[in-house]
Design an enzyme around this catalytic site. Structure first.
Site, PDB file in Angstrom:
ATOM      1  N   ASN A 112     -26.163  -2.487  22.808  1.00  0.00           N
ATOM      2  CA  ASN A 112     -25.747  -2.673  24.201  1.00  0.00           C
ATOM      3  C   ASN A 112     -26.294  -1.514  25.016  1.00  0.00           C
ATOM      4  O   ASN A 112     -26.567  -0.446  24.481  1.00  0.00           O
ATOM      5  CB  ASN A 112     -24.212  -2.674  24.262  1.00  0.00           C
ATOM      6  N   HIS A 114     -25.126   0.694  28.295  1.00  0.00           N
ATOM      7  CA  HIS A 114     -23.941   0.937  29.121  1.00  0.00           C
ATOM      8  C   HIS A 114     -24.259   2.039  30.130  1.00  0.00           C
ATOM      9  O   HIS A 114     -24.745   3.110  29.744  1.00  0.00           O
ATOM     10  CB  HIS A 114     -22.767   1.355  28.231  1.00  0.00           C
ATOM     11  N   SER A 141     -26.709   4.656  28.370  1.00  0.00           N
ATOM     12  CA  SER A 141     -26.774   4.858  26.919  1.00  0.00           C
ATOM     13  C   SER A 141     -27.050   3.544  26.197  1.00  0.00           C
ATOM     14  O   SER A 141     -26.434   2.523  26.513  1.00  0.00           O
ATOM     15  CB  SER A 141     -25.418   5.358  26.382  1.00  0.00           C
ATOM     16  N   ASP A 150     -17.478  -0.012  23.985  1.00  0.00           N
ATOM     17  CA  ASP A 150     -18.438   1.035  24.349  1.00  0.00           C
ATOM     18  C   ASP A 150     -18.296   2.268  23.455  1.00  0.00           C
ATOM     19  O   ASP A 150     -18.599   3.386  23.863  1.00  0.00           O
ATOM     20  CB  ASP A 150     -18.303   1.435  25.832  1.00  0.00           C
TER      21      ASP A 150
HETATM   22  C1  GRF Z   1     -27.080  -2.945  33.524  1.00  0.00           C
HETATM   23  O1  GRF Z   1     -27.245  -1.988  34.502  1.00  0.00           O
HETATM   24  C2  GRF Z   1     -26.344  -2.404  32.324  1.00  0.00           C
HETATM   25  O2  GRF Z   1     -26.164  -1.039  32.349  1.00  0.00           O
HETATM   26  C3  GRF Z   1     -24.978  -3.039  32.379  1.00  0.00           C
HETATM   27  O3  GRF Z   1     -25.116  -4.205  33.106  1.00  0.00           O
HETATM   28  C4  GRF Z   1     -26.226  -4.101  33.980  1.00  0.00           C
HETATM   29  C5  GRF Z   1     -26.951  -5.419  33.901  1.00  0.00           C
HETATM   30  O4  GRF Z   1     -27.938  -5.563  34.880  1.00  0.00           O
HETATM   31  N1  GRF Z   1     -24.477  -3.226  31.048  1.00  0.00           N
HETATM   32  P1  GRF Z   1     -29.016  -6.701  34.751  1.00  0.00           P
HETATM   33  O5  GRF Z   1     -28.260  -8.019  34.602  1.00  0.00           O
HETATM   34  O6  GRF Z   1     -29.849  -6.418  33.554  1.00  0.00           O
HETATM   35  O7  GRF Z   1     -29.796  -6.668  36.032  1.00  0.00           O
END
Ligand code: GRF
Length: 219
Positions: A112, A114, A141, A150
């Site tokens: 993931n 985050h 991260s 997370d």
């Molecule tokens: C990302 O910024 C990520 O950090 C978080 O969700 C956001 C998703 O953005 N988990 P996208 O859908 O990839 O534009």
């Protein structure tokens, strides 16, 4: 270096899908050697689904609100993931918490991204919270997913310095730029088996990572 055969990957999304786009583009240009076999969403209006379709990637909608219970939704998703015979599951803006059983079934194969320097600020609204905290640094991260939200080990971070005039939206734009750099890189490391998960810990080039590798924003 001899490249591994391309691994079977599913990307789970709920929203815009800018990270998904970067991953697709990195695959198309040969920057990373993976086979995106499915893009899966729980949200019918996720623009990420359109992005996947435009690139000819098969999409699956498991509409969260169409299920009577959370349990049935979780089972349906897990069943699909098992059928796809995956080597990696990439969460890219996926807004549901995976069921414990799903995480345990794929432990070490789910990553993931985050938007915080974990372990700081797990959960939502990280940009607003970091501005209020008066911390000097923020970032994003990439971590292995475990049952703790997370909470799995991070192995790659992108770090930015917070200035006195920064706002949540300014931070978000800078952090997301970093995500487009580090998420494909993290996937490449995983595909090349440079990074892996064992007994709750992340390893890089055979060594246990005491802390994640950090890439700083270039000013
Ligand atoms: C990302 O910024 C990520 O950090 C978080 O969700 C956001 C998703 O953005 N988990 P996208 O859908 O990839 O534009």
């Amino acid at each position: 270096m001899i490249k591994n055969k391309s691994i079977r990957v599913a990307v789970l999304v709920s929203g815009n899908g800018t990270n998904l786009q970067e991953i697709i583009d990195s695959t198309t240009t040969g920057k990373i050697n993976i086979n995106i076999v499915a893009v899966i969403s729980e949200n019918p209006s996720a623009y990420a689904l359109t992005r996947a379709k435009k690139s000819g990637i098969s999409t699956h909608l498991i509409d969260f609100h169409k299920f009577k219970t959370r349990k049935i939704f979780d089972e349906e998703l897990e069943k699909l993931l098992i059928t796809l015979n995956l080597e990696l599951i990439v969460l890219a803006g996926y807004m549901r918490i995976l069921a414990e059983s799903t995480v345990n079934n794929f432990i070490g194969k789910i990553i993931n991204i985050h938007p915080s320097l974990l372990p700081a600020f797990p959960g939502l609204n990280t940009y607003e919270r970091v501005i209020q905290s008066k911390d000097r640094w923020h970032g994003t991260s990439v971590h292995f997913v475990t049952v703790e939200l997370d909470g799995g080990p991070s192995f790659l971070q992108y770090r930015i310095k917070i200035g006195p005039n920064d706002t949540a939206s300014k931070l978000k734009a800078r952090v997301q730029k970093g995500e487009y750099e580090i998420y494909p890189l993290a996937i490449e490391w995983f595909a090349d088996k440079r990074v892996y998960f064992s007994k709750g810990r992340a390893f890089f080039d055979g060594n246990h990572l005491q802390k994640p590798i950090v890439i700083d924003e270039k000013c």
